[in-house]
Design an enzyme around this catalytic site. Structure first.
Site, PDB file in Angstrom:
ATOM      1  N   ASP A 125       0.808  -1.226   0.000  1.00  0.00           N
ATOM      2  CA  ASP A 125       0.000   0.000   0.000  1.00  0.00           C
ATOM      3  C   ASP A 125       0.843   1.279   0.000  1.00  0.00           C
ATOM      4  OD1 ASP A 125      -2.580  -0.954  -0.257  1.00  0.00           O
ATOM      5  OD2 ASP A 125      -2.764  -1.399   1.874  1.00  0.00           O
ATOM      6  N   ASP A 161      -7.310  -4.254  -4.394  1.00  0.00           N
ATOM      7  CA  ASP A 161      -6.944  -2.915  -3.917  1.00  0.00           C
ATOM      8  C   ASP A 161      -5.709  -2.359  -4.635  1.00  0.00           C
ATOM      9  OD1 ASP A 161      -7.931  -4.879  -2.170  1.00  0.00           O
ATOM     10  OD2 ASP A 161      -7.652  -3.644  -0.411  1.00  0.00           O
TER      11      ASP A 161
HETATM   12  N1  GLY Z   1      -6.760  -1.448   0.972  1.00  0.00           N
HETATM   13  C1  GLY Z   1      -7.384  -2.035   2.088  1.00  0.00           C
HETATM   14  C2  GLY Z   1      -8.803  -1.736   2.239  1.00  0.00           C
HETATM   15  O1  GLY Z   1      -9.496  -1.339   1.307  1.00  0.00           O
HETATM   16  O2  GLY Z   1      -9.291  -1.918   3.332  1.00  0.00           O
END
Ligand code: GLY
Length: 387
Positions: free
Chosen positions: A104, A167
């Site tokens: 992330d 994601d």
């Molecule tokens: N990227 C993690 C979430 O959407 O919770």
């Protein structure tokens, strides 16, 4: 004459800015993830004991800066720039510790450092963005053609080396930017291979998307799917649908590859067909009717994707109107039913959920606010592309 959506967006933006003028000063030295009893928490609070990826490494830590940069871009007010820089500089220590960083890094450094660089040309911000892009590229698995999600889970038997998640369609925008910036195609090549793997393995025939797909990390063979943060395997976690919808639009905008646009439309058609009458989005489109848990983040992310589709020339005119109407329905519901415009809370949207099986539901989340603001600015016609 202004269209009704644009006029509405002007009004909502004014409400947003009025509240943020105060909150951005009040939370000046914080990196908030949500509000507790109406007050922003602080992921940079060193007096608290955090797990390796929960404190400064928390995946949403770029969104506070992102909101401020969006407001700076529209208003030109130095107050937003100055507060955004405080959080951006604090995040530098994540690079020093390295451990605890994850896939992330795109969510963390695109809305913060890269937005800073795009708006001000700051060289330190550029360096931060490129550093994060190298870390993300280092997670690429050539056997399966995917970017690895998460790290080993401490104390767990679970082998996550082959996990890829929907994601990450947002994280790869960092790679597109790094190639645009350096003229070195390697970053973009990794992003396109990852997006193609997702296109081929995550999208179901009805246009819904899976959250997690596992590949054999040695051979790249697909192993199985997981329900992840949704209700169950085979269900439709709404935020994941949003990541897929807006994420594939973004891959199309960065590459012009028509398969990415077609994929975004398929996911968008599925999402639009499942918007409830009241426009409020549950955590999962397949969840039981009771308890009624929502995820405003999913609505805000999807609204951003729908607006982008509605202003893409390659989408037929009739469908563009359909997508704009879908965005409008979602955003109106957020404004009228799920938004706290008062000074009682430092956050805005009130009904978010981290995951269907989380302990807490229908609470605030700073990234929901950020995507809501982003969608409002798109409708207002004064956005700059954050991703
Ligand atoms: N990227 C993690 C979430 O959407 O919770």
């Amino acid at each position: 004459m202004q269209d009704k959506e644009k006029q509405w967006a002007e009004e909502v933006y004014n409400k947003f800015e009025t509240k943020m003028q105060r909150v951005s000063e009040k939370s000046r030295d914080k990196i908030p993830a949500l509000a507790v009893n109406g007050v922003h928490d602080d992921r940079s609070d060193k007096t608290r004991q955090w797990r390796p990826d929960d404190g400064l490494n928390w995946w949403t830590n770029g969104f506070w800066g992102g909101m401020l940069w969006m407001l700076y871009a529209v208003s030109g007010k130095e107050q937003y720039k100055n507060t955004a820089r405080i959080s951006e500089e604090k995040l530098d220590s994540c690079f020093e510790s390295y451990l605890g960083l994850h896939h992330d890094v795109g969510f963390m450094w695109m809305p913060a450092a890269v937005a800073d660089y795009r708006l001000t040309g700051d060289r330190d911000a550029r360096k931060r963005g490129l550093h994060a892009a190298c870390l993300l590229a280092g997670r690429f698995n050539p056997a399966g053609g995917f970017i690895r999600a998460w790290n080993d889970i401490p104390g767990s038997e679970e082998d996550t080396r082959g996990w890829a998640i929907i994601d990450c369609m947002f994280n790869i925008t960092l790679l597109y930017w790094a190639s645009e910036e350096t003229k070195d195609p390697r970053f973009r090549q990794i992003a396109v291979i990852h997006a193609d793997t997702v296109r081929q393995n995550f999208i179901r025939p009805d246009g819904s998307v899976k959250h997690i797909v596992e590949f054999d990390p040695e051979t790249g063979r697909r192993v199985r799917d997981y329900g992840g943060q949704g209700y169950a395997e085979g269900s439709s976690w709404t935020r994941g649908q949003g990541w897929g919808l807006y994420g594939f639009v973004l891959s199309y905008l960065h590459t012009g590859k028509k398969e990415f646009l077609e994929t975004a439309e398929r996911i968008g058609d599925y999402f639009a067909a499942n918007i409830p009458e009241d426009g409020l989005i549950p955590v999962d489109f397949c969840q039981p009717a009771d308890p009624l848990w929502y995820d405003d983040t999913a609505a805000a992310v999807a609204a951003c994707g729908f607006i982008e589709l509605s202003r893409t020339d390659a989408v037929p005119e009739k469908k563009r109107a359909y997508y704009k109407a879908a965005a409008w329905k979602l955003l109106k519901a957020l404004d009228e039913v799920h938004c706290d415009w008062t000074a009682k809370s430092d956050c805005f949207l009130t009904h978010c959920s981290g995951a269907y099986h989380s302990e807490q539901h229908n609470h605030t989340l700073v990234y929901a606010d950020s995507f809501f603001l982003e969608a409002v600015l798109k409708l207002k016609g004064s956005d700059f592309l954050l991703w």
